[in-house]
Design an enzyme around this catalytic site. Structure first.
Site, PDB file in Angstrom:
ATOM      1  N   CYS A  90       5.229  -6.176   1.574  1.00  0.00           N
ATOM      2  CA  CYS A  90       5.602  -4.770   1.666  1.00  0.00           C
ATOM      3  C   CYS A  90       4.852  -4.085   2.815  1.00  0.00           C
ATOM      4  CB  CYS A  90       5.364  -4.108   0.321  1.00  0.00           C
ATOM      5  SG  CYS A  90       6.239  -2.568   0.146  1.00  0.00           S
ATOM      6  N   TYR A  91       3.890  -3.215   2.528  1.00  0.00           N
ATOM      7  CA  TYR A  91       3.145  -2.563   3.620  1.00  0.00           C
ATOM      8  C   TYR A  91       2.552  -3.621   4.549  1.00  0.00           C
ATOM      9  CZ  TYR A  91      -0.217   0.364   6.101  1.00  0.00           C
ATOM     10  OH  TYR A  91      -0.912   1.014   7.088  1.00  0.00           O
TER      11      TYR A  91
ATOM     12  N   SER B 249     -23.374  -5.372 -27.456  1.00  0.00           N
ATOM     13  CA  SER B 249     -22.879  -4.919 -28.755  1.00  0.00           C
ATOM     14  C   SER B 249     -22.053  -5.987 -29.442  1.00  0.00           C
ATOM     15  CB  SER B 249     -22.008  -3.680 -28.552  1.00  0.00           C
ATOM     16  OG  SER B 249     -20.917  -4.020 -27.724  1.00  0.00           O
ATOM     17  N   GLY B 250     -21.955  -7.164 -28.839  1.00  0.00           N
ATOM     18  CA  GLY B 250     -21.178  -8.227 -29.477  1.00  0.00           C
ATOM     19  C   GLY B 250     -19.782  -8.374 -28.919  1.00  0.00           C
ATOM     20  N   GLY B 251     -19.388  -7.486 -27.998  1.00  0.00           N
ATOM     21  CA  GLY B 251     -18.078  -7.599 -27.366  1.00  0.00           C
ATOM     22  C   GLY B 251     -18.063  -8.792 -26.419  1.00  0.00           C
ATOM     23  N   VAL B 252     -16.904  -9.426 -26.297  1.00  0.00           N
ATOM     24  CA  VAL B 252     -16.843 -10.644 -25.495  1.00  0.00           C
ATOM     25  C   VAL B 252     -17.154 -10.381 -24.018  1.00  0.00           C
ATOM     26  CG1 VAL B 252     -14.314 -10.547 -25.228  1.00  0.00           C
ATOM     27  CG2 VAL B 252     -15.491 -12.711 -24.957  1.00  0.00           C
ATOM     28  N   ASP B 253     -16.709  -9.240 -23.488  1.00  0.00           N
ATOM     29  CA  ASP B 253     -16.915  -8.980 -22.067  1.00  0.00           C
ATOM     30  C   ASP B 253     -18.394  -8.817 -21.738  1.00  0.00           C
ATOM     31  OD1 ASP B 253     -14.200  -8.875 -22.246  1.00  0.00           O
ATOM     32  OD2 ASP B 253     -14.106  -6.690 -22.249  1.00  0.00           O
ATOM     33  N   SER B 254     -19.073  -7.982 -22.535  1.00  0.00           N
ATOM     34  CA  SER B 254     -20.489  -7.762 -22.234  1.00  0.00           C
ATOM     35  C   SER B 254     -21.287  -9.043 -22.492  1.00  0.00           C
ATOM     36  CB  SER B 254     -21.059  -6.580 -23.021  1.00  0.00           C
ATOM     37  OG  SER B 254     -20.980  -6.821 -24.388  1.00  0.00           O
TER      38      SER B 254
ATOM     39  N   HIS C 213       8.045  -7.546  -3.601  1.00  0.00           N
ATOM     40  CA  HIS C 213       6.772  -7.949  -4.220  1.00  0.00           C
ATOM     41  C   HIS C 213       6.921  -9.243  -5.037  1.00  0.00           C
ATOM     42  CE1 HIS C 213       4.380  -4.325  -3.359  1.00  0.00           C
ATOM     43  NE2 HIS C 213       5.551  -3.732  -3.347  1.00  0.00           N
TER      44      HIS C 213
ATOM     45  N   LYS D  79      -8.572 -10.003 -19.309  1.00  0.00           N
ATOM     46  CA  LYS D  79      -9.180 -10.416 -20.581  1.00  0.00           C
ATOM     47  C   LYS D  79      -9.027 -11.926 -20.848  1.00  0.00           C
ATOM     48  CE  LYS D  79     -11.000  -8.795 -24.435  1.00  0.00           C
ATOM     49  NZ  LYS D  79     -12.076  -7.802 -24.475  1.00  0.00           N
TER      50      LYS D  79
ATOM     51  N   GLY E 221       0.844  -1.195   0.000  1.00  0.00           N
ATOM     52  CA  GLY E 221       0.000   0.000   0.000  1.00  0.00           C
ATOM     53  C   GLY E 221       0.873   1.235   0.000  1.00  0.00           C
TER      54      GLY E 221
ATOM     55  N   GLU F  58       4.613 -10.778  -6.503  1.00  0.00           N
ATOM     56  CA  GLU F  58       3.572 -10.853  -7.538  1.00  0.00           C
ATOM     57  C   GLU F  58       3.987 -10.219  -8.861  1.00  0.00           C
ATOM     58  OE1 GLU F  58       3.653  -8.997  -4.903  1.00  0.00           O
ATOM     59  OE2 GLU F  58       2.590  -7.105  -5.082  1.00  0.00           O
TER      60      GLU F  58
END
Ligand code: XMP
Length: 517
Positions: free
Chosen positions: A87-88, A228-233, A174, A373, A60, A176
């Site tokens: 870390c923090y 709208s055809g986007g994969v996420d939506s 870190h 994604k 943080g 990660e």
């Protein structure tokens, strides 16, 4: 919080505001262990009830030396659940358990050599030295009683501590971030050797949990979604539909600014393939007429955005008693990190249907907001979304209107649509679609002279824009074989009426952007 985590192995991540918190979650999930992020101030008894196998305290920006710095309840150390502070998080463990932390003028930032001094379970199998990523001013000066030194950085500064009896570990660096050598091994050791996770998390577990979360969140409410055809939506809509069926209302507004055959594809997928009812409206004439005479990119975006919201609002109102707006927001869209408060958080500024949730007093439902994604694609694959949708390129909300530079009209849109189809098909034919972030055309507003057969032409130029990228934040122009570029260029000039010149964009982002407007 998931109601049914108690039967599953999972890791809780308490977020102290680090820019890397989501990255910790991602790394843990790469180890096939479910993880969830909570604000650091979560009620510890609630956490205990959900019995995570381990707890990670993130980094943080604050200093534990500040009076008002974020703290946690001491009870966390009595849960008998392994804890890893990063870390923090490590400095906090140290301070709360009786050690001392100080502000160092010689603090290390960036790559630092770490010497492993004790092969605690956390460092099992690691070499004696690793390069690790540091990013803080504070350092641990004296360890709490019962803790041992596990690693040092230059000048024998404390870099890692542990109390194996209590199962508490602290890292000054870190693990990660990819800059830290063996960082993933360290997280593997924590999750598998210390927390005893087996790594059995799969997309179907995520789907089950998310469907349950959505059911709980929505209750008897109603959700609207713009698709709208986007994969996420689409993934967001299908998961929500699984959870609440007809309480989800998918609205498709055809702006006339989509690519070739795209509107038909959206209809086919939603109605025929997934049997989800689509509220389907064609407003292409209205959009094109509103954009008449407008050259400025920002104005174009505003006009499109405002008209879209106006229509969407009208349609959503007609549905009546809507409580939530569904968005396919992903992690890269989420800017703040100490803000994750369950599947539905209050309005944020990044959402696509700007202004609408506040105006209509809707809550946001963002079931994918902790995913990247590629994880969404993995989920999409397991719910049988067809490959061409799964690998659909990102496509901007304002559509082709911001790829026809300057003023748009139907003729220019048609030229670009035809050109874009050729670029897409050639990339697909070469099997490059999964390797590239985006591949599309830009129509320039200038005409130039050419010659075709014996005739002089005076036509538009198309720019081919093809980029590689990890998340769209930065991008590089794709180094494609000249033969392929030549083939695309030939097809564009010979087959698209209105084009007599083709250019290839060799700018990276930054300083350029992916789109031209
Ligand atoms: P830029 O051009 O900023 O684009 O480098 C980064 C990524 O975002 C997409 N993009 C948009 N997506 N609405 C969207 O949903 C928009 O207004 C918009 N503008 C750009 C772009 O295609 C690229 O993937």
């Amino acid at each position: 919080m998931n109601k049914d985590n108690s039967n599953k192995e999972w890791i809780a991540i308490l977020d102290f505001g680090s820019q890397y918190t989501q990255l910790i979650a991602r790394r843990i999930r790469e180890l096939k262990i479910y993880s969830e992020i909570f604000p650091y101030y979560i009620d510890i008894s609630l956490l205990k009830e959900k019995s995570p196998k381990g707890i990670i305290l993130s980094g943080g920006p604050d200093s534990v030396l500040n009076k008002n710095a974020p703290k946690i309840s001491k009870n966390i150390f009595n849960l008998n659940i392994p804890i890893l502070g990063i870390c923090y998080g490590s400095q906090l463990i140290n301070k709360m358990m009786g050690g001392t932390v100080s502000n160092s003028k010689n603090a290390e930032f960036g790559n630092t050599i770490i010497g492993i001094r004790h092969n605690s379970r956390l460092f099992q199998g690691l070499p004696d030295k690793i390069t690790a990523w540091m990013s803080h001013h504070d350092i641990v000066e004296k360890m709490p009683d019962g803790f041992q030194l596990a690693a040092v950085s230059s000048g024998e500064k404390i870099a890692a501590i542990f109390d194996e009896k209590k199962n508490i570990y602290g890292l000054q660096f870190h693990p990660e971030v990819t800059h830290t050598e063996k960082g993933k091994d360290i997280l593997y050791n924590f999750t598998h050797r210390i927390c005893k996770c087996s790594g059995n998390w799969t997309p179907s577990v995520f789907i089950d949990n998310t469907v349950n979360e959505i059911k709980n969140e929505i209750g008897k409410g109603k959700v609207v979604a713009g698709v709208s055809g986007g994969v996420d939506s689409m993934v967001a809509a299908i998961l929500t539909h699984k959870a609440i069926k007809e309480q989800l209302h998918c609205i498709f507004i055809d702006t006339g600014l989509m690519r070739k055959n795209e509107s038909e594809e959206v209809r086919r997928i939603f109605k025929d393939f997934f049997e989800i009812k689509l509220y389907d409206y064609d407003y292409s004439k209205e959009f094109i007429s509103e954009l008449k005479g407008i050259k400025d990119p920002e104005k174009k975006r505003k006009v499109i955005g405002n008209l879209f919201i106006k229509i969407f609002e009208e349609k959503a109102k007609r549905i009546g008693n809507v409580t939530h707006l569904l968005q396919g927001t992903l992690y890269p869209d989420v800017i703040e990190s100490v803000s994750i408060q369950g599947p539905s958080a209050k309005i944020k500024s990044h959402h696509n249907v700007g202004g609408l949730p506040e105006k209509m007093e809707l809550r946001l439902l963002e079931p994918l907001k902790n995913l990247f994604k590629d994880e969404v694609r993995e989920i999409g694959e397991s719910i049988n979304i067809p490959e061409n949708i799964l690998w659909r390129q990102p496509f901007p909300g304002p559509g082709l209107a911001i790829r026809v530079i300057g003023e748009i009209n139907s003729e220019k849109l048609q030229i670009l649509r035809d050109a874009d189809e050729i670029i897409r098909k050639e990339i697909l034919k070469e099997g490059l679609n999964k390797k590239l972030w985006q591949y599309f055309g830009i129509l320039l507003p200038i005409k130039s002279v050419g010659v075709m057969g014996d005739l002089r032409t005076y036509d538009y130029s198309v720019v081919i824009r093809i980029v590689t990228s990890y998340d769209g934040m930065t991008a590089d122009w794709a180094r494609l074989p000249h033969e392929l570029l030549g083939k695309i260029s030939n097809r564009l000039i010979n087959q698209v009426k209105g084009i007599n010149r083709v250019l290839y964009d060799i700018s990276s982002k930054p300083p350029s952007t992916i789109e031209w407007e």
